[in-house]
Structure formats: C-alpha cells, structure tokens
Design an enzyme around this catalytic site. Structure first.
Site, PDB file in Angstrom:
ATOM      1  N   SER A   1       5.057   8.437   9.071  1.00  0.00           N
ATOM      2  CA  SER A   1       4.443   8.324  10.380  1.00  0.00           C
ATOM      3  C   SER A   1       5.360   8.684  11.552  1.00  0.00           C
ATOM      4  O   SER A   1       4.871   8.981  12.632  1.00  0.00           O
ATOM      5  CB  SER A   1       3.925   6.901  10.568  1.00  0.00           C
ATOM      6  OG  SER A   1       5.002   5.999  10.664  1.00  0.00           O
TER       7      SER A   1
ATOM      8  N   LYS B   1      10.600   6.270  18.730  1.00  0.00           N
ATOM      9  CA  LYS B   1       9.221   6.215  18.219  1.00  0.00           C
ATOM     10  C   LYS B   1       8.380   5.258  19.059  1.00  0.00           C
ATOM     11  O   LYS B   1       8.873   4.212  19.500  1.00  0.00           O
ATOM     12  CB  LYS B   1       9.260   5.751  16.755  1.00  0.00           C
ATOM     13  CG  LYS B   1       7.907   5.771  16.050  1.00  0.00           C
ATOM     14  CD  LYS B   1       8.069   5.386  14.576  1.00  0.00           C
ATOM     15  CE  LYS B   1       6.741   5.409  13.832  1.00  0.00           C
ATOM     16  NZ  LYS B   1       6.898   5.068  12.408  1.00  0.00           N
TER      17      LYS B   1
ATOM     18  N   SER C   1       7.953   6.282   6.101  1.00  0.00           N
ATOM     19  CA  SER C   1       7.679   6.885   7.414  1.00  0.00           C
ATOM     20  C   SER C   1       8.866   7.492   8.143  1.00  0.00           C
ATOM     21  O   SER C   1       8.677   8.222   9.107  1.00  0.00           O
ATOM     22  CB  SER C   1       7.017   5.857   8.333  1.00  0.00           C
ATOM     23  OG  SER C   1       5.668   5.700   7.971  1.00  0.00           O
TER      24      SER C   1
END
Lengths: 467, 93
Positions: A153, A78, A177
C-alpha cells in the site's frame, strides 16, 4: 545541478557538510522534480508549503556544526503517519480535512534529527491493498511503466524514492506494504521487527501486524533511518529489544530457501531472477541451504482472517463523532451509517469480512483457528532459524501488473503471498532490488531474519546488494 | 453459501450502508474469500506454541497521570460538532 539519481543519504550528508550545496538547494531540486512528474505519477497528495523554511532551519544547523546524518535529508511521509498540525487522511474520504493533533513517535524522532518533510504521499485507503489502486485520491503510477501499478500500500512512498521526488520515505507494512511497492519500483523497503519502531501516530489497520518502515535507495540508507526511528516508547506497549549491533556477523551466512513453496504460481522471469541472485550471493560467500516451512502455504489465509478482524475493530472509531466529517442521518445510528458510507469499497469489504470471522457461529472456525495457525507459523520459523541465518524468497510472485488488471479481490490478495508471513511471525524482512525483467520492470528479493536481528539483516542486505 | 441477507446483517452490525446491488457483489466476493481462508482449519495445531516466540508486551504501571484537560482542546478541535467542551451527537435515548 545536483545529480539526484545517484544520491544516497550518506552522500547527500557528505555534500551538505562540505558545503557543495545547501539544504535549500537540495530541497529545491526535489521540489522541481515533483513539479515536473507528480501530476502524472500521483505520488504526493500534498506538498507542504513550508519546505523552504524547513530547509533554511536545517542549513542553520549545518552551519553551526550541529548536523547529524539525517539533517536536511528530504523525506516523503505516507498519508497514514501523523505530523502535528498537518493534514493526514489514510487516503480516505472519511478523514478528509483531519489535522494531526500530535506527532507520530517516528516522525518526532526524524524531526529531532532535522529532516525535511516534503509532503504526504498516496497509499491504498487505510493501507488496505497491494497496488495503491484503492486510494480515494486516484492510483499512483509506476515510474518504470506508467501503465502499471506502483505496488502498495505504500505506493506513493516507493514512487517518491524511485522517481527522485524524495531521497527517502516512511511507509507502513501490515502484510507487505513497504516491501511490495519497493520491489515494483526498484528501491529498498524494510519492515522492522514488530515492536522495534513505535506504532504511536500510525493510523491503525491490523494492530498485531502493523510496522512503520523506511523506503530508501540502499539498505545502508534504510539502516540509517531505522537507527533513528527505532526504540522504546511509552506510547506503545509492544516493544521488542533488538539484538546488539553487529553481533555474530558471519562472512558466510547460511541462507535458507523454502524450495517446496517456490514451485507453483511464480512468474518464470521472477524465479529465474531469484535463482540467478542466489548464485551471486553464493559467489559473495553465502551458503545456500534448503529449508522446510510447511505452514507457509497457509500464511495468506491466516493473514486474511487476522488482518480484517483487527481492521473491523480498529475502524469502528470512524463514526463522525470525534473526527473527520459527519454525514447527517435521521438519528445517531443514521449518522453513523451515513458517515461510514465515506469508506471505499475495499475498506468496507474488509470490515465486513472481519465482522464475519469474528461473529458468533464463525469465530471458532475462522478467527480462533487463524490464531492457532499463527502460533504454528512462529514455531516453524523458530525451527528454521536454528539452521539458517536468514531466509530468502522473491518479494512478489510477479512484477508490477497493469492498472486495473486484477479483477477479483482474492486475486489481489494473492499478490501478498510471500510478504504476509514476516508480519504474522513478527520478524524483520527487507526487499532489495535484484534486477529487471526483459521489459524493464524491477524485481526484488526478500530477506528475512529472526526477531530483533534487524541490524544484522540490513548488514547482509547491504553486502548482497553490492554483489 | 453467504447470502445477500447475511451481508446485510453484517453490514448493519458494522454500521456500513450496503445497497441490494452491492450486497450481491459483496456476497460473491466473500464467498470466494471465505472458501480460500477456510484452509486454516486444516493446519495441525502446535503443542509447544509459545516457546520463545511469544510477542512481548511491556506494560507500565499506572501512575503519574498528566494534568487533566491539557489535551482537550487539541483533540476536540477535530470533532465535527461540539458544545462546552464536549462532542455533540444526536439524542441517544
């Protein structure tokens, strides 16, 4: 031709050490998928130029008989987790061009294990969102229906695993997330106990809530990654000792269901699927009991005070002085304000909200009340875990929505209603796939356990995944 | 009711530029969000709050500092403007 869809870390490791294919061939297979699909899905923001070199190094390790379980396993990371010498930007214009000066502890541990870093993947800007629609670099699309969101997210991480663009991924979870995108994309997402994995090198959002967590094909794979990245770190003062592996594993665990919280606002297909999944768990030996968590209904409100408050403090550092680009104003104050125009709309909204709840005149009514309420949530969970081994809830109240469908910010926030509690209570939670809607959209069920019981939770998740 | 002026005041405190038009939008959103989160005021407070549930923090003792300056170059390389080993900003006073 390597069959990527059925591949797990365990199987890939087995194939690699038996010489069925090399790490280079495995990495090439993923690069080919990325080449084919990423333009549409927008999972990767950057594919690293040295993937083949990394693969050759891992192949040497395997040939020398020094391979661990993660050696040569291709990962997506990420865009808010630092890898030394590489770009990292939290999907924000305010960090454009920033190069990480050090490794996140989790990344350093994966490096030692010999994994391959394929690239960095998209997310909501500063991990603020539940759909990856808040990225400064465009939305990530759901591979099961490209007109829908991937969740967020960590949307890029979930899509990478779901669409065979990586075998596993790291995400981060402040209010859901990792779990939410995992459920939207039909993969496993695990948020560890707060403090079990070092936060060093994770770009801070809400520091008392942030956790790095794996996204993988199976609970077993998530456990392998967790075992690698967990552990005490002198760079992170918040550390939680984990329970001893496999302690008090029950063949008939008690699963607590907070029924009174599951009455309103849940999509019918989600609720039916949840009940069906509970039925399967019961068949597999679990005992289903009803539990009361009266504070659950307030958790989202508590979260949307505490998280923005912490964010408004954490994001004060982006001022164009020490890192990232600087936009010129007519004074130092002018520079700050011009530079901070690089934040996207949602990030600015949460900074304003955080500033509001911390400002004089409102602090007592909002921030202080939220902190007291958080204590009530801790106590609530502690009470329930005296009776239940784990708690089960749907991961999300609805499957992936159409891109652009949520119009008001509050409407988007409500998507986190089942996930924020684990962050507030600091407990581990995992989302595992539980089937699909009639339209073929993946659904997930979420299992929660007491703090420190991460391995036991993953063991149960693995058992129930197979039932 | 959160006014546009209040949004502008918060924006200045947070060093964030907000146009009048944006301020109206943020005021509307914030009004809705704040009305929702205000329900925290209804939660009964717990008395035995910390019992066995506190977040654990492990502090380490001060000491054994790293050698001075070994990270300076790496950290300074990220600064948009620098001079002689310092970050450079516009005049403060």
């Amino acid at each position: 031709m390597i069959e990527l869809t059925e591949l797990t870390i365990k199987k890939a490791h087995d194939d690699l050490v038996r010489g069925r294919y090399s790490v280079l061939e495995l990495a090439e297979a993923y690069l080919a998928e990325i080449e084919k699909k990423n333009k549409r899905l927008n999972s990767y923001l950057e594919v690293f130029a040295d993937v083949r070199e990394q693969a050759q190094e891992a192949d040497k390790k395997i040939k020398a008989g020094k391979a661990g379980i993660l050696t040569g396993i291709p990962f997506a990371i990420k865009d808010n987790i630092l890898i030394k010498g590489r770009h990292v930007g939290a999907a924000s214009k305010i960090l454009e061009g920033y190069i990480a000066p050090y490794d996140a502890t989790a990344v350093a541990k994966l490096k030692d294990a010999g994994v391959i870093f394929l690239g960095r993947v998209n997310c909501d800007e500063f991990a603020m969102g539940g759909s990856t629609e808040n990225s400064a670099y465009g939305v990530t699309r759901n591979p099961h229906d490209e007109s829908r969101v991937a969740g967020g997210s960590s949307g890029g991480s979930a899509v990478a695993v779901a669409a065979d663009l990586a075998l596993a991924a790291l995400g981060s979870d402040t209010g859901g997330s990792v779990r939410l995108p995992a459920s939207f994309c039909g993969v496993v997402g695990f948020k560890p106990t707060y403090g079990a994995v070092s936060r060093s090198g994770l770009i801070a959002y809400g520091s008392s809530l942030d956790c790095i967590g794996p996204i993988a094909k199976t609970a077993d794979d998530a456990g392998i990654i967790f075992d690698c990245i967990a552990g005490k770190d002198s760079m992170d003062a918040t550390f939680v000792e984990l329970s001893v592996t496999n302690h008090s594993l029950s063949t008939s665990p008690k699963i607590g269901i907070p029924r009174s919280f599951l009455k309103e606002g849940i999509d019918k297909e989600v609720l039916d699927n949840f009940n069906e999944t509970l039925g399967k768990m019961k068949k597999a030996g679990a005992e289903i009991i009803e539990v009361e968590l009266p504070t659950l209904q307030y958790a989202l409100a508590v979260y949307y005070i505490i998280a923005p408050a912490e964010a408004s403090a954490n994001l004060a550092r982006y001022d164009g002085v020490r890192f990232g680009p600087r936009r010129e104003g007519d004074s130092l104050m002018g520079d700050y304000i011009a530079t901070r125009a690089l934040f996207g709309t949602e990030v600015r909204r949460r900074i304003l909200l955080g500033t509001f709840v911390l400002s004089s005149g409102y602090y007592d009514a909002y921030y202080e009340k939220a902190c007291a309420a958080r204590q009530a949530i801790y106590v609530d969970f502690a009470r329930v875990f005296e009776k239940a081994d784990i708690i089960a809830m749907p991961t999300s109240s609805a499957p992936a929505w159409k891109i652009g469908a949520k119009v008001s910010p509050l409407e988007s926030y409500l998507a986190d209603i089942f996930t924020v509690t684990a962050n507030l209570a600091g407990i581990p939670a995992v989302s595992i796939p539980s089937g699909k809607t009639a339209n073929g959209l993946p659904l997930g069920i979420q299992l929660l356990a007491p703090a420190g019981d991460d391995r036991r939770l993953l063991h149960y998740a693995n058992t129930f995944s197979q039932s | 009711m959160i006014s546009r002026e209040e949004i502008q005041k918060l924006a200045l405190l947070a060093r964030i530029p907000v146009t009048d038009e944006e301020a109206a939008g943020y005021a509307r959103d914030m009004e809705e969000i704040v009305r929702y989160v205000a329900q925290v005021q209804k939660i009964p407070e717990v008395t035995n709050a910390l019992e066995g549930t506190e977040q654990r923090r492990e502090m380490r003792a001060d000491g054994e500092p790293h050698e001075g300056g070994i990270y300076t170059d790496a950290l300074l390389s990220a600064a948009p403007e620098k001079e002689n080993g310092f970050v450079k900003v516009k005049k403060i006073l």
